[in-house]
Scaffold this motif. Structure first.
Motif, PDB file in Angstrom:
ATOM      1  N   GLY A  33       0.863  -1.094  -0.017  1.00 38.69           N
ATOM      2  CA  GLY A  33       0.019  -0.081  -0.069  1.00 38.69           C
ATOM      3  C   GLY A  33       0.805   1.337  -0.205  1.00 38.69           C
ATOM      4  N   THR A  34       2.099   1.212   0.155  1.00 39.31           N
ATOM      5  CA  THR A  34       3.070   2.224   0.096  1.00 39.31           C
ATOM      6  C   THR A  34       2.982   2.972  -1.144  1.00 39.31           C
ATOM      7  N   GLN A  35       2.995   4.359  -1.082  1.00 36.25           N
ATOM      8  CA  GLN A  35       3.173   4.929  -2.618  1.00 36.25           C
ATOM      9  C   GLN A  35       4.753   5.295  -2.441  1.00 36.25           C
ATOM     10  N   VAL A  36       5.320   4.937  -3.842  1.00 40.08           N
ATOM     11  CA  VAL A  36       6.742   5.057  -4.068  1.00 40.08           C
ATOM     12  C   VAL A  36       6.881   5.930  -5.194  1.00 40.08           C
ATOM     13  N   THR A  37       8.234   6.322  -5.428  1.00 37.88           N
ATOM     14  CA  THR A  37       8.752   6.663  -6.497  1.00 37.88           C
ATOM     15  C   THR A  37       9.913   6.252  -6.805  1.00 37.88           C
ATOM     16  N   GLY A  38      10.418   6.273  -8.246  1.00 38.41           N
ATOM     17  CA  GLY A  38      11.895   5.388  -8.437  1.00 38.41           C
ATOM     18  C   GLY A  38      12.288   5.950  -9.781  1.00 38.41           C
ATOM     19  N   GLU A  39      13.506   5.485 -10.228  1.00 36.16           N
ATOM     20  CA  GLU A  39      14.049   5.697 -11.292  1.00 36.16           C
ATOM     21  C   GLU A  39      14.123   4.041 -11.932  1.00 36.16           C
ATOM     22  N   VAL A  40      13.778   4.417 -13.248  1.00 42.73           N
ATOM     23  CA  VAL A  40      14.202   3.035 -13.983  1.00 42.73           C
ATOM     24  C   VAL A  40      15.547   2.662 -14.291  1.00 42.73           C
ATOM     25  N   VAL A  41      16.124   1.720 -13.775  1.00 41.83           N
ATOM     26  CA  VAL A  41      17.486   1.070 -13.882  1.00 41.83           C
ATOM     27  C   VAL A  41      17.693   0.001 -14.688  1.00 41.83           C
ATOM     28  N   GLY A  42      16.606  -0.808 -15.087  1.00 42.70           N
ATOM     29  CA  GLY A  42      16.798  -1.880 -15.654  1.00 42.70           C
ATOM     30  C   GLY A  42      15.362  -2.246 -16.379  1.00 42.70           C
ATOM     31  N   ARG A  43      15.535  -2.635 -17.751  1.00 43.24           N
ATOM     32  CA  ARG A  43      14.460  -2.981 -18.569  1.00 43.24           C
ATOM     33  C   ARG A  43      14.574  -4.562 -19.087  1.00 43.24           C
ATOM     34  N   GLN A  44      13.411  -5.273 -19.140  1.00 43.34           N
ATOM     35  CA  GLN A  44      13.450  -6.611 -19.562  1.00 43.34           C
ATOM     36  C   GLN A  44      12.010  -6.702 -20.079  1.00 43.34           C
ATOM     37  N   PRO A  45      11.740  -7.538 -21.048  1.00 46.02           N
ATOM     38  CA  PRO A  45      10.477  -7.738 -21.568  1.00 46.02           C
ATOM     39  C   PRO A  45       9.193  -8.104 -20.790  1.00 46.02           C
ATOM     40  N   SER A  81       5.989   6.593 -10.741  1.00 41.34           N
ATOM     41  CA  SER A  81       5.502   6.305  -9.430  1.00 41.34           C
ATOM     42  C   SER A  81       4.354   5.299  -9.352  1.00 41.34           C
ATOM     43  N   GLY A  82       4.246   4.602  -8.152  1.00 41.66           N
ATOM     44  CA  GLY A  82       3.329   3.610  -8.098  1.00 41.66           C
ATOM     45  C   GLY A  82       3.071   3.242  -6.753  1.00 41.66           C
ATOM     46  N   GLU A  83       2.715   1.803  -6.612  1.00 46.87           N
ATOM     47  CA  GLU A  83       2.167   1.324  -5.185  1.00 46.87           C
ATOM     48  C   GLU A  83       2.973   0.043  -4.930  1.00 46.87           C
ATOM     49  N   VAL A  84       3.431  -0.224  -3.649  1.00 46.37           N
ATOM     50  CA  VAL A  84       3.750  -1.470  -3.344  1.00 46.37           C
ATOM     51  C   VAL A  84       2.612  -2.463  -3.201  1.00 46.37           C
ATOM     52  N   PHE A  85       2.547  -3.647  -3.969  1.00 46.77           N
ATOM     53  CA  PHE A  85       1.375  -4.741  -3.670  1.00 46.77           C
ATOM     54  C   PHE A  85       2.074  -5.813  -3.330  1.00 46.77           C
ATOM     55  N   GLY A  86       3.288  -6.111  -3.035  1.00 50.95           N
ATOM     56  CA  GLY A  86       3.851  -7.329  -2.423  1.00 50.95           C
ATOM     57  C   GLY A  86       5.289  -7.193  -2.414  1.00 50.95           C
ATOM     58  N   HIS A  87       5.724  -8.308  -2.071  1.00 51.37           N
ATOM     59  CA  HIS A  87       7.304  -8.807  -1.575  1.00 51.37           C
ATOM     60  C   HIS A  87       7.563 -10.046  -2.105  1.00 51.37           C
ATOM     61  N   ALA A  88       8.408 -10.227  -3.119  1.00 49.36           N
ATOM     62  CA  ALA A  88       8.953 -11.487  -3.477  1.00 49.36           C
ATOM     63  C   ALA A  88      10.274 -11.801  -2.580  1.00 49.36           C
ATOM     64  N   HIS A  89       9.948 -12.454  -1.350  1.00 49.88           N
ATOM     65  CA  HIS A  89      11.068 -12.751  -0.657  1.00 49.88           C
ATOM     66  C   HIS A  89      12.111 -13.803  -1.298  1.00 49.88           C
ATOM     67  N   SER A  99       0.413   1.198 -12.015  1.00 51.01           N
ATOM     68  CA  SER A  99      -0.873   1.958 -12.511  1.00 51.01           C
ATOM     69  C   SER A  99      -1.855   2.030 -11.311  1.00 51.01           C
ATOM     70  N   GLY A 100      -1.142   1.560  -9.940  1.00 49.06           N
ATOM     71  CA  GLY A 100      -1.862   1.979  -8.944  1.00 49.06           C
ATOM     72  C   GLY A 100      -2.936   0.856  -8.629  1.00 49.06           C
ATOM     73  N   ARG A 101      -3.175  -0.055  -9.465  1.00 45.43           N
ATOM     74  CA  ARG A 101      -4.081  -1.089  -9.419  1.00 45.43           C
ATOM     75  C   ARG A 101      -3.442  -2.629  -9.043  1.00 45.43           C
ATOM     76  N   ARG A 102      -3.869  -3.080  -8.112  1.00 44.36           N
ATOM     77  CA  ARG A 102      -3.363  -4.520  -7.863  1.00 44.36           C
ATOM     78  C   ARG A 102      -3.515  -5.415  -9.181  1.00 44.36           C
TER      79      ARG A 102
END
Length: 106
Positions: A33-45, A81-89, A99-102
């Motif tokens: 649910g945390t709103q975040v901003t960030g810089e794109v540092v890598g791209r994959q398909p 910007s976006g929203e945290v919707f999970g953690h890949a442990h 998109s702000g949508r889960r």
């Protein structure tokens, strides 16, 4: 598309251990649910990797399925910007929805 990334130490040995050691604090600092901003540092398909503002050891991943329908992958260096919707442990990634949508099924 070969816009790969190396994290968090630009290929320096020990970067993975650093991310693993910081993982519990990252999960606490970036709950779902945390709103975040960030810089794109890598791209994959399948999506983009983000350097999350204010959390230097966080590895953000915004998969294409977590972007608005029809959206193109942001370019390297783009700030998003976006929203945290999970953690890949298993790989210490913070999952981000641009998109702000889960995404369905999460």
């Amino acid at each position: 598309m070969d816009e790969y990334y190396s994290w968090p130490d630009n290929g320096v040995k020990g970067g993975g251990a650093r991310a693993q050691a910081a993982w519990p604090a990252m999960c606490e600092a970036l709950p779902v649910g945390t709103q975040v901003t960030g810089e794109v540092v890598g791209r994959q398909p399948f999506g983009v990797f983000l350097r999350i503002a204010g959390v230097p050891d966080a590895i953000g991943l915004a998969e294409i399925t977590a972007m608005p329908h029809g959206a193109q992958l942001p370019q390297l260096g783009t700030h998003v910007s976006g929203e945290v919707f999970g953690h890949a442990h298993h790989n210490h990634q913070v999952r981000i929805s641009l998109s702000g949508r889960r995404p369905a099924g999460t």
